[in-house]
Write a protein that holds these residues in place. Structure first.
Motif, PDB file in Angstrom:
ATOM      1  N   VAL A 330       0.854  -1.196   0.000  1.00  0.00           N
ATOM      2  CA  VAL A 330       0.000   0.000   0.000  1.00  0.00           C
ATOM      3  C   VAL A 330       0.885   1.240   0.000  1.00  0.00           C
ATOM      4  O   VAL A 330       1.791   1.349   0.828  1.00  0.00           O
ATOM      5  N   ASN A 331       0.610   2.178  -0.927  1.00  0.00           N
ATOM      6  CA  ASN A 331       1.338   3.443  -0.957  1.00  0.00           C
ATOM      7  C   ASN A 331       0.312   4.568  -1.139  1.00  0.00           C
ATOM      8  O   ASN A 331      -0.125   4.866  -2.243  1.00  0.00           O
ATOM      9  N   GLU A 332      -0.081   5.167   0.012  1.00  0.00           N
ATOM     10  CA  GLU A 332      -1.132   6.200  -0.021  1.00  0.00           C
ATOM     11  C   GLU A 332      -0.655   7.459  -0.737  1.00  0.00           C
ATOM     12  O   GLU A 332      -1.425   8.104  -1.456  1.00  0.00           O
ATOM     13  N   ILE A 333       0.612   7.823  -0.569  1.00  0.00           N
ATOM     14  CA  ILE A 333       1.139   9.054  -1.165  1.00  0.00           C
ATOM     15  C   ILE A 333       1.110   8.970  -2.688  1.00  0.00           C
ATOM     16  O   ILE A 333       0.675   9.896  -3.371  1.00  0.00           O
ATOM     17  N   GLU A 334       1.586   7.845  -3.215  1.00  0.00           N
ATOM     18  CA  GLU A 334       1.611   7.678  -4.670  1.00  0.00           C
ATOM     19  C   GLU A 334       0.323   7.070  -5.212  1.00  0.00           C
ATOM     20  O   GLU A 334       0.177   6.874  -6.421  1.00  0.00           O
ATOM     21  N   GLN A 335      -0.600   6.765  -4.291  1.00  0.00           N
ATOM     22  CA  GLN A 335      -1.900   6.184  -4.646  1.00  0.00           C
ATOM     23  C   GLN A 335      -1.720   4.909  -5.471  1.00  0.00           C
ATOM     24  O   GLN A 335      -2.201   4.775  -6.594  1.00  0.00           O
ATOM     25  N   ARG A 336      -1.004   3.967  -4.853  1.00  0.00           N
ATOM     26  CA  ARG A 336      -0.763   2.696  -5.518  1.00  0.00           C
ATOM     27  C   ARG A 336      -1.086   1.539  -4.585  1.00  0.00           C
ATOM     28  O   ARG A 336      -0.771   1.584  -3.384  1.00  0.00           O
TER      29      ARG A 336
END
Length: 378
Positions: A330-336
């Motif tokens: 999960v990568n909230e900053i890069e929305q991935r």
């Protein structure tokens, strides 16, 4: 002798003369006036008391009132006088000034008639129904006795025509207010507004006297087909100002920009290692995009689709298919979001493919076996 004196005094007046008098008696249909502090009396018929229809003379004057009047008729022993004509003459002068200057003034609604309202301004002023408000009014009965602001929109003294408008005042005020708001609004501001109208392409929101458009694409983070699915008329909403076109008086607004994005707190909604249900939205050569929440898609790489080797995701998946996936990263900053399907599937067992010769055949060479077979054929 007094009667003769009265006749002489009467004959000293002419039609059109202006006189001053004091009310000495108020009867139902006329008023008795003492003229110029003399012993000479005059009569004001009820029809000459006002420019409006009067039921009782006492509705207009009371005993002791001092009035300025005009002589209408000279009879043998009395003068017939008019208060209405003097009032009208003075009023027309004032009204012409108001009309020329575009002045706004207040007046009381004296009567409600078919087609509009009546105002007494020394002359009869008429307010057509269409010029009362800037919105449709079905019943004007509550307007009688109400004081309102007006502008004169038509004035013809010769035809005794005076048309007033309250709507013009309202629209002028709204115009001023609109300009002030347009001057004060800045891009990026977040304001509270009220949904005024809903159309196929969005919603118009009132932000304090001026409407801005929230395009359908700016109503929600989710895709919507009809604006009425997410907003309704009269609803209070928070909007963000996207742009202001002061020349064309256009304001672009967004509700979506004031709402938490679909990726907000995604690590809590889709923690690493969790199993979620999603829908295959797109298939590409390198994998499949799966929607887990409205506006949130994760990628199942082709290597994470199946334990078997596949050349293309289309071999095992189709768009619109509902599947279960495991969250790998999960990568909230890069929305991935990295997802896996095969992590939730059991790996198929590997079968032994090496063939072992029977016990009795061991020790024989392959060439010998083939030679024996050839001998049998001869």
């Amino acid at each position: 002798m007094s009667e003769e004196l009265n006749q002489v005094q009467v004959k000293s007046f002419e039609v059109g003369d202006k006189v001053n008098g004091q009310v000495t008696k108020v009867e139902e249909k006329q008023v008795i006036i003492n003229i110029n502090d003399s012993k000479l009396d005059g009569i004001i018929p009820i029809s000459e008391l006002s420019s409006l229809h009067v039921e009782k003379a006492s509705d207009v004057v009371v005993e002791g009132d001092h009035l300025e009047l005009e002589v209408l008729k000279v009879e043998e022993d009395a003068l017939i006088l008019s208060k209405r004509k003097v009032d009208a003459e003075k009023s027309w002068e004032e009204l012409e000034k108001k009309f020329d200057n575009g002045e706004v003034f207040e007046a009381e609604i004296k009567d409600v008639v078919k087609g509009g309202l009546v105002v007494d301004l020394g002359v009869r002023g008429f307010v057509p129904a269409s010029l009362v408000e800037d919105f449709f009014v079905e019943d004007f009965s509550d307007y009688k006795g109400k004081t309102m602001a007006f502008k004169i929109v038509e004035l013809e003294k010769e035809k005794n025509r005076l048309i007033l408008s309250h709507r013009a005042v309202v629209e002028e005020e709204k115009g001023k207010q609109k300009n002030q708001i347009l001057d004060s609004i800045e891009q990026g501001q977040v304001l509270e507004g009220t949904v005024q109208r809903i159309t196929d392409f969005g919603a118009f929101v009132d932000i304090g006297g001026v409407d801005g458009l929230v395009h359908i694409s700016q109503l929600s983070h989710e895709h919507i087909d009809n604006p009425s699915d997410v907003v309704e008329k009269g609803q209070k909403v928070q909007v963000k100002v996207l742009s202001v076109d002061r020349t064309n008086e256009r304001i672009s607004l967004s509700i979506k920009e004031t709402l938490p994005g679909p990726w907000a707190n995604i690590a809590e909604k889709a923690p690493k290692g969790s199993t979620l249900t999603g829908v295959v939205k797109r298939l590409v050569s390198y994998g499949a995009f799966v929607e887990l929440f409205p506006g949130v898609e994760g990628l199942v790489h082709i290597s994470q689709i199946s334990h078997k080797h596949i050349a293309t995701p289309h071999e095992v998946l189709k768009e619109g298919q509902e599947i279960q996936v495991k969250v790998l990263d999960v990568n909230e900053i890069e929305q991935r979001l990295s997802l896996s399907i095969k992590e939730l599937q059991e790996k198929e067992p590997e079968y032994v493919t090496d063939y072992e010769l029977p016990e009795e055949s061991k020790g024989f060479q392959l060439g010998e076996m083939i030679g024996d077979q050839l001998k049998k054929l001869k």
